[in-house]
Design an enzyme around this catalytic site. Structure first.
Site, PDB file in Angstrom:
ATOM      1  N   HIS A 131      12.459  50.311  44.497  1.00 61.82           N
ATOM      2  CA  HIS A 131      12.820  51.740  44.549  1.00 61.82           C
ATOM      3  C   HIS A 131      12.500  52.532  43.280  1.00 61.82           C
ATOM      4  O   HIS A 131      13.234  53.465  42.916  1.00 61.82           O
ATOM      5  CB  HIS A 131      14.299  51.919  44.930  1.00 61.82           C
ATOM      6  CG  HIS A 131      14.504  53.126  45.806  1.00 61.82           C
ATOM      7  ND1 HIS A 131      15.718  53.497  46.322  1.00 61.82           N
ATOM      8  CD2 HIS A 131      13.614  54.076  46.207  1.00 61.82           C
ATOM      9  CE1 HIS A 131      15.581  54.592  47.025  1.00 61.82           C
ATOM     10  NE2 HIS A 131      14.314  54.967  46.967  1.00 61.82           N
ATOM     11  N   SER A 150      14.592  51.880  49.962  1.00 56.41           N
ATOM     12  CA  SER A 150      15.812  51.588  50.717  1.00 56.41           C
ATOM     13  C   SER A 150      15.532  51.140  52.149  1.00 56.41           C
ATOM     14  O   SER A 150      14.532  51.524  52.760  1.00 56.41           O
ATOM     15  CB  SER A 150      16.723  52.816  50.748  1.00 56.41           C
ATOM     16  OG  SER A 150      17.213  53.068  49.460  1.00 56.41           O
ATOM     17  N   LYS A 207      29.884  56.818  46.119  1.00 55.17           N
ATOM     18  CA  LYS A 207      28.443  56.907  45.879  1.00 55.17           C
ATOM     19  C   LYS A 207      27.975  58.361  45.867  1.00 55.17           C
ATOM     20  O   LYS A 207      28.409  59.163  46.700  1.00 55.17           O
ATOM     21  CB  LYS A 207      27.705  56.153  46.993  1.00 55.17           C
ATOM     22  CG  LYS A 207      26.193  56.351  46.950  1.00 55.17           C
ATOM     23  CD  LYS A 207      25.485  55.637  48.086  1.00 55.17           C
ATOM     24  CE  LYS A 207      23.981  55.931  47.984  1.00 55.17           C
ATOM     25  NZ  LYS A 207      23.181  55.158  48.936  1.00 55.17           N
ATOM     26  N   ARG A 260      18.323  52.713  38.877  1.00 55.39           N
ATOM     27  CA  ARG A 260      17.424  51.584  38.608  1.00 55.39           C
ATOM     28  C   ARG A 260      16.474  51.854  37.443  1.00 55.39           C
ATOM     29  O   ARG A 260      16.110  50.949  36.687  1.00 55.39           O
ATOM     30  CB  ARG A 260      16.623  51.252  39.872  1.00 55.39           C
ATOM     31  CG  ARG A 260      17.484  50.541  40.894  1.00 55.39           C
ATOM     32  CD  ARG A 260      17.121  50.881  42.332  1.00 55.39           C
ATOM     33  NE  ARG A 260      18.241  50.526  43.179  1.00 55.39           N
ATOM     34  CZ  ARG A 260      18.367  49.366  43.823  1.00 55.39           C
ATOM     35  NH1 ARG A 260      17.388  48.486  43.778  1.00 55.39           N
ATOM     36  NH2 ARG A 260      19.437  49.115  44.531  1.00 55.39           N
ATOM     37  N   CYS A 275      20.331  55.393  44.014  1.00 53.79           N
ATOM     38  CA  CYS A 275      19.486  54.235  43.684  1.00 53.79           C
ATOM     39  C   CYS A 275      18.417  54.457  42.626  1.00 53.79           C
ATOM     40  O   CYS A 275      18.397  53.776  41.601  1.00 53.79           O
ATOM     41  CB  CYS A 275      18.785  53.737  44.943  1.00 53.79           C
ATOM     42  SG  CYS A 275      19.878  53.342  46.307  1.00 53.79           S
ATOM     43  N   HIS A 307      23.707  48.266  51.209  1.00 52.65           N
ATOM     44  CA  HIS A 307      23.224  49.603  51.599  1.00 52.65           C
ATOM     45  C   HIS A 307      23.109  49.651  53.119  1.00 52.65           C
ATOM     46  O   HIS A 307      22.789  48.644  53.742  1.00 52.65           O
ATOM     47  CB  HIS A 307      21.857  49.832  50.947  1.00 52.65           C
ATOM     48  CG  HIS A 307      21.350  51.234  51.007  1.00 52.65           C
ATOM     49  ND1 HIS A 307      20.811  51.774  52.158  1.00 52.65           N
ATOM     50  CD2 HIS A 307      21.293  52.206  50.072  1.00 52.65           C
ATOM     51  CE1 HIS A 307      20.438  53.025  51.897  1.00 52.65           C
ATOM     52  NE2 HIS A 307      20.730  53.317  50.647  1.00 52.65           N
ATOM     53  N   ASP A 351      24.264  49.023  41.823  1.00 52.93           N
ATOM     54  CA  ASP A 351      23.463  50.175  41.356  1.00 52.93           C
ATOM     55  C   ASP A 351      24.198  51.510  41.444  1.00 52.93           C
ATOM     56  O   ASP A 351      23.793  52.485  40.836  1.00 52.93           O
ATOM     57  CB  ASP A 351      22.131  50.246  42.110  1.00 52.93           C
ATOM     58  CG  ASP A 351      22.264  50.757  43.534  1.00 52.93           C
ATOM     59  OD1 ASP A 351      23.326  50.557  44.165  1.00 52.93           O
ATOM     60  OD2 ASP A 351      21.300  51.368  44.035  1.00 52.93           O
ATOM     61  N   ASN A 352      25.274  51.544  42.239  1.00 57.27           N
ATOM     62  CA  ASN A 352      26.139  52.731  42.322  1.00 57.27           C
ATOM     63  C   ASN A 352      27.335  52.350  43.181  1.00 57.27           C
ATOM     64  O   ASN A 352      27.370  51.286  43.789  1.00 57.27           O
ATOM     65  CB  ASN A 352      25.418  53.980  42.881  1.00 57.27           C
ATOM     66  CG  ASN A 352      24.720  53.753  44.210  1.00 57.27           C
ATOM     67  OD1 ASN A 352      23.490  53.709  44.273  1.00 57.27           O
ATOM     68  ND2 ASN A 352      25.485  53.579  45.274  1.00 57.27           N
ATOM     69  N   LYS A 404      15.050  44.835  46.375  1.00 61.75           N
ATOM     70  CA  LYS A 404      14.680  46.249  46.570  1.00 61.75           C
ATOM     71  C   LYS A 404      14.311  46.903  45.245  1.00 61.75           C
ATOM     72  O   LYS A 404      15.139  46.960  44.346  1.00 61.75           O
ATOM     73  CB  LYS A 404      15.849  46.990  47.225  1.00 61.75           C
ATOM     74  CG  LYS A 404      15.704  48.500  47.196  1.00 61.75           C
ATOM     75  CD  LYS A 404      16.852  49.178  47.889  1.00 61.75           C
ATOM     76  CE  LYS A 404      17.154  50.520  47.251  1.00 61.75           C
ATOM     77  NZ  LYS A 404      18.269  51.222  47.899  1.00 61.75           N
ATOM     78  N   ASP A 448      23.422  46.773  46.029  1.00 62.45           N
ATOM     79  CA  ASP A 448      23.083  48.160  46.365  1.00 62.45           C
ATOM     80  C   ASP A 448      24.271  48.811  47.072  1.00 62.45           C
ATOM     81  O   ASP A 448      24.578  48.458  48.212  1.00 62.45           O
ATOM     82  CB  ASP A 448      21.839  48.158  47.269  1.00 62.45           C
ATOM     83  CG  ASP A 448      21.240  49.548  47.399  1.00 62.45           C
ATOM     84  OD1 ASP A 448      21.914  50.527  47.027  1.00 62.45           O
ATOM     85  OD2 ASP A 448      20.086  49.634  47.867  1.00 62.45           O
ATOM     86  N   ASP A 449      24.947  49.699  46.382  1.00 63.21           N
ATOM     87  CA  ASP A 449      26.097  50.441  46.942  1.00 63.21           C
ATOM     88  C   ASP A 449      27.370  49.595  47.063  1.00 63.21           C
ATOM     89  O   ASP A 449      28.249  49.923  47.865  1.00 63.21           O
ATOM     90  CB  ASP A 449      25.792  51.032  48.333  1.00 63.21           C
ATOM     91  CG  ASP A 449      24.709  52.088  48.338  1.00 63.21           C
ATOM     92  OD1 ASP A 449      24.109  52.333  47.290  1.00 63.21           O
ATOM     93  OD2 ASP A 449      24.469  52.681  49.409  1.00 63.21           O
TER      94      ASP A 449
HETATM   95 CA   LIG Z   1      22.331  52.397  45.877  1.00 59.11          CA
END
Ligand SMILES: [Ca+2]
Length: 481
Positions: free
Chosen positions: A149, A172, A304, A92, A88, A234, A286-287, A147, A48-49
């Site tokens: 989301h 998150s 991001k 996803r 996110c 994240h 995811d980003n 996670k 995540d990130d």
């Molecule tokens: Ca993210």
């Protein structure tokens, strides 16, 4: 619009009983419909990130990531691998469905913001056929650990979207309780029940890893699919004691190094169980990374939440000893949406044919077949509901926008048209629009196709499908014993 086959019809169409729809547990999963002996297991590790330049094999000189570096040496790096959004939830939704966020209406939340928040009315429509639904149909046992989301209401949870079991946080890690909202303490959920709130975040990476190792070990003799969307890195950053203060890159480095450890544990488990040559593992994010200290998107511009490469191009490693070439790099344009059709093929089936799926089968690229090319004529970069850029081949066109939408805050006015040659200029620094009017014209025509199909700010596309919706959402709370 074509009738959408719902989940019940879908399972009926492949001869599975409706009982397969009930909230499942891993131990209750019993049905096996086909000879699955030659089908690979699948593991998706989704950070995540995490930024393009945050791991050693993608250029980080700060974070020690020996396990990911070994994974890359034993597999193939994908260097033009994209997510469909810089944040996110929309990102996803694409991984799960093989579709652009606007296709499945997950590009914004119930009030038009860029991601879902706790107790939103909206979620991933249970009528969508997720990658887990597809694999489950093929006899796979499926787990989501991490996670989610894509909606925190019961109909939207992983257990209702093709996963036999779920362990993790539903959104998150910065969305815990706040005085000015109805948000509950950050819930840790097993299947559909809150088991801890607020979740002890320091131990999440460790506990996710243990959960996955346990799941793989328990299911070693039958095909499985593990989706591991990590909570980290994240913000707020959390790490277990064993990794705190150990890296040369502050807390961020500690967190990345624990994620690397986690990858090592999972790959080692596969080796020890003699499953390495039977399991395809994909590692990505995811980003892109935020612009914060210690984080890196490598040579890419932006971060991001933007439609610059730094927001949507991710580090990606594909590993499957004996099947995916070792130590190679693939720079063809690929994306998270491609995993569903690719896994479908490898599992002996096809993506749903009653609806549009945007992803393409990229197995020829993963397998390192000579002369294999990206199957995508174009890739579209959206920010919330706005089409902002299109890539085709080596060219990326940023559209001229009177108001360029941002995920947060006021839009940027009067953004000019820009064309970049990503092969020569990965950092999007040299606008060559004036030199290539014919390329601009071609990419503008592709953008118009996306607008008609998927929509744009202020207009719907003709081929969008509805999101899931509940009228009276309730917070996920720890129930008293
Ligand atoms: Ca993210």
């Amino acid at each position: 619009m074509k009738k959408i086959l719902n989940r019940r019809d879908f399972f009926k169409s492949v001869g599975l009983a409706a009982t397969a729809l009930a909230a499942p547990s891993c131990s209750s999963f019993a049905q096996q419909t086909a000879d699955t002996s030659r089908r690979p297991n699948f593991v998706i590790i989704f950070c995540d990130d995490l930024g393009y330049g945050d791991i050693g094999c993608f250029g980080s000189a700060k974070n020690r990531t020996p396990n990911l570096d070994r994974m890359a040496a034993e597999g193939t790096r994908f260097t033009s691998f994209y997510v469909t959004s810089g944040v996110c939830t929309p990102s996803r939704s694409s991984l799960m469905t093989g579709c652009y966020p606007r296709r499945v209406n997950m590009h914004q939340n119930d009030t038009g913001l860029c991601v879902l928040f706790p107790v939103n009315k909206k979620g991933l429509n249970p009528d969508e056929i997720t990658i887990a639904d597809l694999l489950k149909r093929q006899g796979y046992t499926t787990a989501c650990v991490g996670k989610w989301h894509l909606g925190d209401q019961p109909p939207f949870l992983p257990t209702r979207q093709g996963f036999d079991c779920y362990f993790g946080i539903p959104y998150s890690n910065d969305m815990g309780s706040r005085k000015d909202t109805n948000r509950p303490p950050l819930p840790l959920v097993r299947n559909e029940k809150v088991i801890e709130a607020p979740a002890d975040q320091n131990t999440l990476t460790k506990r996710y890893t243990e959960e996955v190792v346990k799941f793989i070990t328990a299911n070693k003799d039958k095909p499985f699919f593990v989706y591991l969307p990590h909570t980290m890195p994240h913000m707020p950053l959390h790490v277990s004691d064993a990794f705190r203060g150990r890296s040369a890159n502050g807390l961020y480095g500690d967190v990345v190094e624990e994620l690397d450890w986690s990858v090592g544990q999972i790959l080692q488990t596969l080796r020890e169980l003699d499953l390495a040559e039977k399991t395809l593992v994909v590692f990505t994010s995811d980003n892109g990374a935020t612009g914060g200290k210690g984080r890196s998107n490598g040579p890419l511009r932006g971060h991001k939440g933007t439609t610059w490469e730094g927001g949507q191009r991710e580090p990606c490693i594909v590993w499957w000893p004996g099947n995916v070439p070792t130590g190679k790099t693939c720079d063809e344009l690929t994306c998270t949406m491609d995993l569903l059709p690719t896994f479908a093929r490898l599992a002996g089936t096809k993506p749903p044919d009653d609806r549009i799926i945007d992803g393409k089968d990229i197995w020829p690229l993963m397998a390192g077949q000579k002369a294999a090319k990206s199957p995508h004529e174009a890739f579209y970069y959206y920010q919330v509901d706005q089409l902002q850029a299109v890539r085709s081949g080596k060219w990326k066109l940023h559209l001229a926008l009177k108001q360029k939408r941002k995920n947060w805050g006021k839009p940027t006015p009067d953004v000019p048209l820009q064309l970049y040659d990503l092969h020569a200029d990965i950092g999007e620094t040299n606008n060559v629009a004036d030199q290539h009017p014919e390329v601009v014209k071609r990419l503008l025509a592709l953008a118009q196709k996306a607008r008609d199909d998927l929509g744009d700010i202020g207009r719907e596309g003709k081929n969008q499908r509805p999101a899931g919706w509940v009228e009276n959402p309730k917070p996920l709370l720890l129930e008293p014993n």
